[in-house]
Design an enzyme around this catalytic site. Structure first.
Site, PDB file in Angstrom:
ATOM      1  N   PHE A 275       0.837  -1.295  -0.016  1.00  0.00           N
ATOM      2  CA  PHE A 275       0.017  -0.017  -0.227  1.00  0.00           C
ATOM      3  C   PHE A 275       0.851   1.162  -0.072  1.00  0.00           C
ATOM      4  O   PHE A 275       0.523   2.139   0.594  1.00  0.00           O
ATOM      5  CB  PHE A 275      -0.876   0.201   1.195  1.00  0.00           C
ATOM      6  CG  PHE A 275      -1.604  -1.320   1.681  1.00  0.00           C
ATOM      7  CD1 PHE A 275      -2.421  -1.999   0.721  1.00  0.00           C
ATOM      8  CD2 PHE A 275      -1.418  -1.824   2.889  1.00  0.00           C
ATOM      9  CE1 PHE A 275      -2.757  -3.416   1.104  1.00  0.00           C
ATOM     10  CE2 PHE A 275      -1.718  -3.268   3.127  1.00  0.00           C
ATOM     11  CZ  PHE A 275      -2.545  -3.854   2.352  1.00  0.00           C
ATOM     12  N   HIS A 276       1.870   1.312  -0.843  1.00  0.00           N
ATOM     13  CA  HIS A 276       2.881   2.331  -0.702  1.00  0.00           C
ATOM     14  C   HIS A 276       3.110   2.843  -2.057  1.00  0.00           C
ATOM     15  O   HIS A 276       4.487   3.148  -2.290  1.00  0.00           O
ATOM     16  CB  HIS A 276       4.125   1.814   0.039  1.00  0.00           C
ATOM     17  CG  HIS A 276       4.079   1.417   1.429  1.00  0.00           C
ATOM     18  ND1 HIS A 276       5.036   0.935   2.122  1.00  0.00           N
ATOM     19  CD2 HIS A 276       3.088   1.855   2.298  1.00  0.00           C
ATOM     20  CE1 HIS A 276       4.498   0.714   3.508  1.00  0.00           C
ATOM     21  NE2 HIS A 276       3.544   1.337   3.659  1.00  0.00           N
ATOM     22  N   PRO A 277       2.456   2.984  -3.137  1.00  0.00           N
ATOM     23  CA  PRO A 277       2.768   3.557  -4.361  1.00  0.00           C
ATOM     24  C   PRO A 277       3.185   4.849  -4.464  1.00  0.00           C
ATOM     25  O   PRO A 277       2.656   5.747  -3.317  1.00  0.00           O
ATOM     26  CB  PRO A 277       1.389   3.621  -5.108  1.00  0.00           C
ATOM     27  CG  PRO A 277       0.115   3.467  -4.020  1.00  0.00           C
ATOM     28  CD  PRO A 277       0.873   2.739  -2.602  1.00  0.00           C
TER      29      PRO A 277
END
Length: 534
Positions: A473-475
């Site tokens: 969840f770290h784009p």
């Protein structure tokens, strides 16, 4: 045909009420003479599960408050589509995330500055981390108090967590009491963005205190379809709300805070991006910027799961009606117990190669187990260590598929596309096994469930990563400082338009991204206000 209504003109329009957007809305509206409009595609953060720390399990697949994106089929991940949760609600992803407060490594930011992002070195951004923070442990050279964002310690600790820490130190990993302090290397308990047992999202921390201001207008369920550009300048936005097409105009600036998916999507919908691609999907190019939507980076998480020898995990609590009821009662009566903790309770940063000058692997140690982050908990007692390579070399893209903002863009993550990325994950899984074999953690383990004891070769571990790996969840990186933005976050070739969210990162930070997103919002507010004064 939907009629278009022109509503009004304000000084600043902020698109996206996420981790950065809420910060900007707060800081820019501090001056009562400045009018600010904040537009959010999702609803208000009224879902009660948003505010309960363990509630991420209830929100991660809720399409009412989550974009619920999927990547395109990923050739490097056995052709799978990877589920990509992104917050669509006041607070954005800070309303549905795992609550871990982690800034990254100082060298990340120094690397940005060295590559041309002047003003973004560690010494430049540390004051903004400190300004935003209300650190429960007090102020020091690395931390601040009195800021809007509460940073707290875990309210309780599981004996398996302490066993993991002790086993890691036995394996040679140093203990670390503060990953956001003097050194990142080591193992220890993480800190969370919680306040008195409740989630402290950006909406709670920054937006809620500002809502009473007459000069701040917040519209939810307002889907922005394009930025209006006249004579090379952003002058407003067009958006859909309540079945109507509306126009809101800006005297000073439009600031995009949609994150690494929605900000490049909106730029492209507005004609700013790779001209050939825009023309191919019937969007008239306004500014040819090929790098918009390129440079996508994300942290891949690869799970190693163990069956537990003692019923001390969240799996056990959820399966037992009496323990589950007691967990709920503790939370309702005293804001304590397992419902106050995050997905991850213990963190570990390590180097897989001796020549490295900083960690390249992060572990999230969690007191539950499931096949993936969006699946039901296992029926057995289990716990998990997520292995994450911190600085992936692989690059993906975000490209619109049509001129309709309601249609999801095409996301290509391109995980594990380089040998360095594959090697780091394999070595990270091996280190996790080394720790698991040490006392006292070994006494808490019945067997390894995933990838399983039979997966011993590099090929078997790489296959596990391809088959089971998920987004962490770290784009980031899709509107990067350099090819898309100048160091003041202004879009090249378009006046009055900035981007302020994780998409501006030239390279992904070595850690979780919520704290950096808040910092970006803090720094962006100063950049905007300084230019206005000048």
């Amino acid at each position: 045909m939907t009629r278009t209504i022109t509503t009004e003109t304000v000084d600043f329009i902020i698109v996206g009420a996420g981790s950065s957007g809420c910060v900007l809305a707060n800081r820019l509206s501090e001056d009562p003479a400045t009018s600010v409009a904040l537009l959010e595609a999702g609803p208000r953060d009224s879902n009660p599960w948003i505010h309960i720390p363990i509630g991420y399990a209830k929100t991660i697949r809720n399409p009412n408050i989550n974009w619920c994106y999927e990547t395109e089929p990923e050739p490097t991940m056995d052709g799978r589509r990877i589920f990509w949760p992104r917050g669509k609600v006041l607070g954005g992803t800070s309303s549905i995330n795992g609550l871990v407060y982690m800034r990254g490594h100082p060298d990340d930011y120094d690397g940005w500055a060295a590559a041309g992002a002047s003003g973004w070195a560690w010494s430049d951004v540390l004051p903004y981390f400190k300004r935003s923070e209300d650190q429960v442990r007090g102020a020091d050279a690395y931390h601040g108090v009195g800021g809007p964002l509460s940073v707290a310690d875990l309210s309780e600790r599981n004996p398996i967590c302490q066993a993991f820490i002790d086993a890691a130190t036995a394996a040679g990993v140093p203990a670390n009491l503060d990953f956001n302090g003097e050194s990142q290397d080591g193992v220890g308990y993480v800190q969370l963005t919680t306040r008195e047992g409740r989630r402290c999202s950006s909406a709670v921390a920054f937006l809620r205190p500002a809502l009473r201001r007459a000069n701040l207008r917040v519209e939810t369920e307002a889907l922005v379809g394009r930025v209006l550009i006249e004579g090379g300048r952003a002058v407003g936005v067009e958006y859909l709300r309540g079945g109507e097409r509306r126009v809101l105009r800006a005297r000073s600036e439009v600031i995009l805070c949609g994150g690494a998916v929605n900000s490049p999507q909106l730029l492209q919908l507005s004609g700013i991006g790779p001209a050939a691609h825009l023309a191919s999907v019937n969007v008239e190019p306004v500014q040819d910027l090929p790098a918009v939507g390129a440079n996508l980076q994300d942290h891949l998480q690869v799970r190693i799961v163990w069956k537990a020898a003692h019923p001390l995990t969240l799996n056990d609590i959820v399966r037992n009606p009496v323990r589950k009821l007691w967990m709920g009662a503790r939370y309702l009566l005293s804001r304590s117990g397992p419902m106050t903790i995050s997905a991850c309770q213990v963190g570990l940063f390590a180097r897989t190669r001796t020549e490295l000058t900083r960690p390249d692997i992060q572990y999230h140690f969690m007191m539950f187990s499931a096949e993936s982050s969006a699946d039901q908990l296992h029926s057995f007692s289990g716990f998990t260590a997520n292995v994450c390579q911190l600085r992936p070399e692989s690059r993906g893209s975000v490209l619109i598929a049509a001129p309709d903002p309601r249609q999801a863009p095409r996301i290509r993550a391109n995980y594990l596309a380089t040998e360095t990325d594959r090697r780091a994950v394999i070595d990270g899984l091996r280190l996790a096994r080394t720790i698991a074999n040490e006392q006292p953690l070994a006494d808490f383990i019945v067997e390894e469930y995933l990838p399983g004891a039979g997966a011993t070769s590099d090929d078997a571990l790489a296959a596990h990563a391809r088959q089971k790996g998920q987004t962490l969840f770290h784009p980031a990186g899709t509107c990067a400082i350099g090819p898309v933005l100048d160091p003041q976050l202004r879009v090249h070739g378009i006046e009055g338009l900035r981007v302020a969210d994780c998409s501006v990162m030239p390279t992904l930070v070595s850690g979780n991204t919520n704290a950096p997103a808040v910092m970006i919002g803090e720094k962006a507010s100063d950049l905007v206000l300084r230019q206005r004064v000048a």
